[in-house]
Design a protein around this motif. Structure first.
Motif, PDB file in Angstrom:
ATOM      1  N   SER A 188       0.827  -1.196   0.000  1.00 53.76           N
ATOM      2  CA  SER A 188       0.000   0.000   0.000  1.00 53.76           C
ATOM      3  C   SER A 188       0.867   1.254   0.000  1.00 53.76           C
ATOM      4  O   SER A 188       1.988   1.247   0.506  1.00 53.76           O
ATOM      5  N   PRO A 189       0.362   2.312  -0.557  1.00 51.12           N
ATOM      6  CA  PRO A 189       1.110   3.579  -0.537  1.00 51.12           C
ATOM      7  C   PRO A 189       1.324   4.051   0.893  1.00 51.12           C
ATOM      8  O   PRO A 189       2.348   4.646   1.226  1.00 51.12           O
ATOM      9  N   ALA A 190       0.352   3.727   1.790  1.00 50.79           N
ATOM     10  CA  ALA A 190       0.481   4.161   3.183  1.00 50.79           C
ATOM     11  C   ALA A 190       1.742   3.569   3.803  1.00 50.79           C
ATOM     12  O   ALA A 190       2.489   4.242   4.518  1.00 50.79           O
ATOM     13  N   PHE A 191       2.002   2.299   3.503  1.00 49.22           N
ATOM     14  CA  PHE A 191       3.178   1.645   4.049  1.00 49.22           C
ATOM     15  C   PHE A 191       4.452   2.375   3.646  1.00 49.22           C
ATOM     16  O   PHE A 191       5.298   2.715   4.467  1.00 49.22           O
ATOM     17  N   THR A 192       4.543   2.626   2.366  1.00 49.78           N
ATOM     18  CA  THR A 192       5.716   3.310   1.853  1.00 49.78           C
ATOM     19  C   THR A 192       5.825   4.708   2.442  1.00 49.78           C
ATOM     20  O   THR A 192       6.908   5.140   2.871  1.00 49.78           O
TER      21      THR A 192
END
Ligand code: ATP
Ligand code: ATP
Ligand code: MG
Ligand code: MG
Lengths: 271, 271, 302, 271, 271
Positions: free
Chosen positions: E238-242
């Motif tokens: 997910s973009p949130a993780f990155t």
């Protein structure tokens, strides 16, 4: 980073290792290991936990005698440990508790290099600075955090400026930034001195990033699974880097098949 | 304040300083003693009260009898223990580095350590004459075993990693013993010294009492024995008190040494 | 004095107590040192007859003082020593506190009797007395306890032992503390049994004139002590090593007591030896006292 | 074979078994002793030859004198040491858990440990009578300090992590001492026990010599002292040999215990 | 993974921490830390090496007393450690050397849960299986590799089934595969039991992957830099993780600005 000289400095031929307890002997830990390490190369060892990485690097260090086969350094069979093969141990108790951090290094320099105290202090301070423990130079080891102890031990090994640096998970207790910083420092030192480096790690990426060759051990009794040439994979974004990482990972995963019960998370990310 | 909670930290809100607490305990002890003598109706020929003891102490200090007795005993003790310490450390070192040394120490300790100094005094006299050398010899004999036994235990319980670091530095045997083993085994060695001193004292005093080699210069044991001979309990107790006080003094010295070494190095919890 | 025929060093080993007065005065007056300036004279104090014996055997001492039985044991085992002269003759008392003990017959199996050492004169006397009064020399063996005189006094006073057979000054103090005499040693063997001053035969043969001079000095001092109790008491009180803190008055009254006399003639040698052989403590008896004496006292003792 | 190289491993190609080496050393010792007696011309009244000693040993074993003396001494020793061990362990435990206990142990050890048992015998006699209780008391007095001092050192040198684990498990004090402190301090405790036994012996024999309760129930000290009074060196030496042999026996027991515990646990290097 | 209950279980308000050595006191290690941890959440602590992560988690564990401020668990001020807060220490010496691996866990279960032995063995075996050390269950700790020791300690903590699991770099010595495997196991256990987890790590990715909140400490004297809510970033792709990873990284890098001298390698890869 250039290629190492094509001259073997460490050679193991058909080496088996086991532990001895009084008259009893443990099961074989490592079986029939044959490998050669070139002068000036960075040789990485990876493998599952408890497979025998520490055992292997201790045998190169001269702390264990081979049950079968032979370990040679510079063509001479290894009989005992020596400061030409500076060792960084895996555990946190490798500093002398009765000397300050600085004095630990100064002492090592005095007894191995016979440096005058003044010069030894300068050199010790330099390396403590390098691993960023200079602020704790006058503390006794029991006052240091785990990572600081490991860095101080690393500084001692570096200060000895040995032929071969044997390191057993030297960055194991470090945060990402410090770890990365020290990897870079290690590369700098290697480039400057051409020291041969043998390094045990549990990080595939560290192995690929730092190493010219990566030895992959199988789980016990450990054998050589493969020795991967990673000397071309120095650029982190190169396809070679990714390819090597995935290859190593698959080698390791194959070993641990039965362990993987749930989802498989991409290892290159979560570690 | 952030205090390690390893020992009942909640209660540590207020404490007297050490010396005050010791003096308090001592005072309680003295009062109990005085009360026992005054109230139990025990014959004053058998046990002296603290006050009578104090008088005897003062008198015999003033007339020089006690100081000279103390000096004689201390001198015998110091010489004997000096030799005992050096011998004990050497024995333990030999025992660490050679199999023959180890066998020798094992046999010597087993055979000689249970022999009471008193039992070997006649032999000692034969070899050393009717002089203080005989007493010094039994003091050596009395102190060498606790030192060598404790030192040997200390050496053999040094952690594997510490040993390996010493080997890695390629230290000579002398360096290993002096720079690594002695400090690493210091908690054991100090506890051996403490005992050796206590038993050295016993031997000096015991030998003087039993065997009564005196000449013009008898020590504390002779002083006590004389007091017994002439039924002078206050002097007996004065002698015992002097022995104890010297013990307390030495204990303070030992605590100071511990504080400056193994406590500072985190090898031992503070008192 | 002539020093040509004197040893280079000469060590006198004596035991503390009243009998030491002779030696203390000899030491204080430095008589021997003046007579033999080239000889290193040494004085050592030990506290048992067996220690004296060990000193002489190992040649750490040449002249020693000890009681008759330890001397006889040494002679029996082959030591070549002989009596130079006697030092003193004493009467020791068996003292009990409990009035129940009137004779040896009153001692039950649990009533302990303290003696200094198993080979001391007192232990021998007690066995002889047991033979005379109870018909068996070993009747009291189970009652015997080896205990130093000082400890024995304490043990007696605190009721740990039933009776104590030691000597001066302990017996006088025990009487003063309420004890009574059960037995006098002079009643058993007669007024014999002495402190002896001994020297090895070979030393005497090598240095006859030196030995005779020492003998004469000791005779002189002994006579002096016998006649000058006050001076002797002062010397004893002043010599902390062998006197040990008693006052002049205390020593004077002990010297005045007749239980110890400064007697130069050895006595009781044959009587003790005969008895000791009869109960198996030694293996032979001298033909006469003469066999045990140096020429200085030859033929005078018994 | 893969052997840890911590001690001169190169030389370990062939070694006699332990007992054989000890017997060899013992034999050399005996021969030297016999030669000394035969050749030096020393008076046979002071020192007995091994052969004469053996004769005395056999004779007095046959007539029951030695066995009964051994029994009496061993009994006094066993009771005294039993009490001493329990008291020592309790003192050390109190010292670990309460400040008052610590102060008390400090003062008691300082005041009493230098006092020779012989010097307190008269007092002992006063309290316990002229029985074996008096001797047992001085044995307790002689063995309690080495045990409590060593145990206390052992307790206080236990690693911080071990302590923290015990705290984390929420152990009671009894559990902490019994399950954690005692095993963790075992190397120290065993070395304390070894000494306590040796000094217990000294005290028993010394007390019997000084204080000799005679009659039918004298111990080894009485036996030796009697032999000394009646100028019987072979019997003196027979007594000393018996003491030593018992010492060797006990030492073997201790080594066995060490092997089964602290060596097996990796807390101490094997002999 | 679901949201934790909205009920604080651990709270720190304005906590300062320092070490005490006798009467001396170290400089402040942590300053003015205020935070609260919800019941059932996974709370991660990261920060540069030597900043005070171990110090902080030890204070929650009850091993250190706050110099200022207060630490509460379940609303009650923390006075001492206890098995409700099972602790996995950073170093390798946390198993009892005198018990086998299995027995270490069995013992912990018996004293804390009063389980009968049979049941304790079953439970211990289960958790050893889980961390894949079952094969070494009957070995003594000194025969284990570093990673195996850490996993055995983890098994012990898990077996206690505590309210709160306090872990100080529990996966520090593990290879990527084993580490990943154990992360997954931990998640499984967390989901099953709802245990609150406080975990110190040096891996940003581990923190983001496992944690609901990540506490970032500054270098010393450590303060709270930020507490990042990462509960939504469980999907690795997910973009949130990155985004979270990069954010944490930038926070840490800011701290170590002066350390970075050469090229900056993307941290998400090389670690
Ligand atoms: N016993 C002690 N006495 C004094 N100072 C100490 C002690 N233990 C640690 N310190 C100091 O406290 C600081 C923080 O140590 P801590 O162990 O908490 O760091 P950490 O964040 O866990 O580091 P790491 O990641 O290397 O384990 C360090 O500067 C260290 O020198
Ligand atoms: N002293 C010892 N005696 C007996 N067996 C041992 C000893 N030390 C290690 N072993 C065993 O040898 C094997 C390999 O241990 P080693 O320490 O070499 O593993 P490792 O690869 O370094 O593992 P890790 O990554 O966990 O440190 C393990 O199974 C371990 O149980
Ligand atoms: Mg390892
Ligand atoms: Mg830490």
């Amino acid at each position: 980073m250039g290629q190492p000289d094509k001259e073997p400095i460490v050679q193991l031929s058909h080496v088996s290792l086991a532990y001895q307890h009084g008259h009893a002997q443990s099961a074989t830990i490592l079986e029939d290991v044959t490998l050669s390490i070139q002068r000036g190369e960075k040789f990485m060892i990876i493998g599952p936990s408890g497979c025998g990485k520490t055992t292997l690097i201790k045998a190169i260090g001269g702390f264990l005698k081979a049950r079968q086969g032979e370990v040679t350094v510079n063509g001479v069979p290894v009989k005992k440990p020596g400061p030409d093969r500076a060792f960084v141990f895996q555990d946190f108790e490798q500093l002398f508790a009765w000397r300050t951090v600085l004095d630990n290094i100064v002492y090592a320099l005095q007894v191995t290099k016979h440096l005058p105290r003044r010069q030894a202090i300068d050199k010790a301070s330099f390396y403590l600075e390098l691993v960023d423990v200079a602020a704790a130079a006058d503390k006794y080891p029991h006052m240091l955090s785990g990572g600081m102890k490991q860095r101080a031990a690393l500084a001692r090994a570096l200060a000895l400026e040995p032929d071969i640096l044997l390191m057993d998970e030297p960055f194991g207790a470090l945060d990402a930034i410090t770890r990365n910083q020290l990897q870079l420092e290690l590369n700098t030192i290697w480039r400057r001195t051409g020291v041969t480096i043998v390094l045990v790690t549990h990080s595939i990426q560290e192995a690929v990033f730092l190493g010219h060759h990566v030895l992959v051990l199988s789980s016990s009794p450990a054998r050589v699974l493969e020795i991967v040439d990673t000397s071309q994979a120095e650029d982190l974004d190169s396809p070679a880097f990714t390819a090597h990482s995935l290859h190593l990972q698959s080698l390791l995963v194959r070993q641990d098949k039965d362990l993987i019960r749930e989802q498989v998370v991409p290892l290159s990310i979560v570690q | 304040m952030s205090v390690p909670l390893f020992r009942t930290a909640e209660k540590r809100t207020f404490t007297f300083p050490g010396w005050l607490r010791y003096i308090l305990i001592g005072a309680i002890f003295l009062i109990a003693w005085q009360l026992y003598v005054s109230l139990s109706g025990v014959s004053q020929l058998l046990i002296a009260s603290p006050l009578a003891t104090l008088q005897a102490l003062i008198a015999d200090f003033a007339n020089g009898q006690l100081p000279s007795a103390i000096l004689v005993s201390l001198q015998n003790l110091a010489i004997g223990m000096g030799i005992g310490i050096v011998t004990g450390l050497i024995l333990a070192s030999l025992s660490t580095f050679s199999r023959f040394g180890r066998d020798l120490l094992t046999v010597l300790t087993a055979v000689f350590s249970p022999l009471p100094g008193i039992a070997i005094l006649p032999l000692t006299m034969l070899w050393f004459g009717l002089s203080s050398s005989a007493i010094i010899f039994v003091v050596v004999f009395g102190s060498v075993w606790p030192i060598s036994a404790n030192t040997d235990t200390g050496f053999r319980t040094i952690g594997t990693t510490t040993r390996m670091v010493a080997l890695n530095l390629g230290l000579t045997r002398l360096q290993t013993v002096r720079d690594i083993f002695l400090p690493a085994a210091l908690p054991h060695i100090l506890s051996g010294l403490r005992l050796a001193w206590a038993f050295g004292w016993r031997t000096v005093v015991g030998a003087e009492i039993v065997f009564g080699v005196a000449g013009s210069n008898g020590g504390l044991g002779w002083y006590i024995n004389n007091a017994r001979y002439f039924l002078n309990p206050p002097a007996i107790f004065a002698g015992l008190v002097v022995i104890s006080l010297l013990g307390v003094l030495l204990d303070t010295l030992f605590q100071f040494i511990e504080q400056q070494t193994i406590v500072k190095w985190g090898m031992k919890q503070a008192q | 004095g002539s020093s040509s025929n004197a040893p280079t060093s000469f060590t006198i080993v004596y035991q503390p107590g009243l009998g030491a007065a002779t030696f203390i005065i000899l030491k204080n007056q430095k008589t021997l040192e003046k007579q033999f300036p080239d000889t290193k004279i040494q004085w050592d104090i030990v506290n048992s007859g067996s220690a004296v014996r060990e000193a002489v055997i190992s040649n750490q001492g040449q002249l020693g003082t000890l009681g008759v039985p330890p001397f006889l044991v040494g002679w029996d085992r082959g030591m070549d020593w002989r009596v130079l002269l006697a030092t003193s003759r004493s009467d020791s008392w068996l003292i009990a506190i409990n009035p129940r003990f009137k004779t040896l017959k009153d001692f039950g199996p649990n009533d302990k009797i303290g003696v200094v050492a198993p080979d001391a004169q007192q232990a021998i006397v007690l066995r002889k007395a047991a033979q005379q009064q109870l018909g068996n020399a070993h009747a009291l063996d189970r009652n015997l306890v080896a205990i130093g005189s000082a400890d024995g006094e304490q043990a007696l006073l605190s009721g740990q032992i039933a009776a104590q057979l030691s000597g001066s000054p302990f017996q006088q103090r025990e009487i003063a503390a309420g004890g009574h005499v059960v037995l006098h040693t002079k009643d058993v063997f007669g007024p014999v049994g002495a402190g002896l001053t001994v020297l090895s035969q070979s030393f005497y043969n090598q240095y006859p004139s030196f030995s005779k001079t020492v003998y004469q000095d000791l005779v002189n001092e002994s006579t002096y002590v016998a006649n000058h109790h006050t001076e002797a008491a002062q010397a004893l009180a002043a010599d902390k090593a062998s006197g040990g803190g008693g006052s002049v008055a205390q020593f004077k009254s002990l010297l005045d007591d007749t239980s110890l006399v400064f007697e130069k003639t050895p006595s009781g040698l044959v009587a003790y030896a005969t008895f000791m052989k009869s109960i198996g403590l030694i293996s032979k008896v001298p033909g006469s006292a003469n066999d045990l004496e140096l020429p200085t006292v030859s033929g005078t003792g018994n």
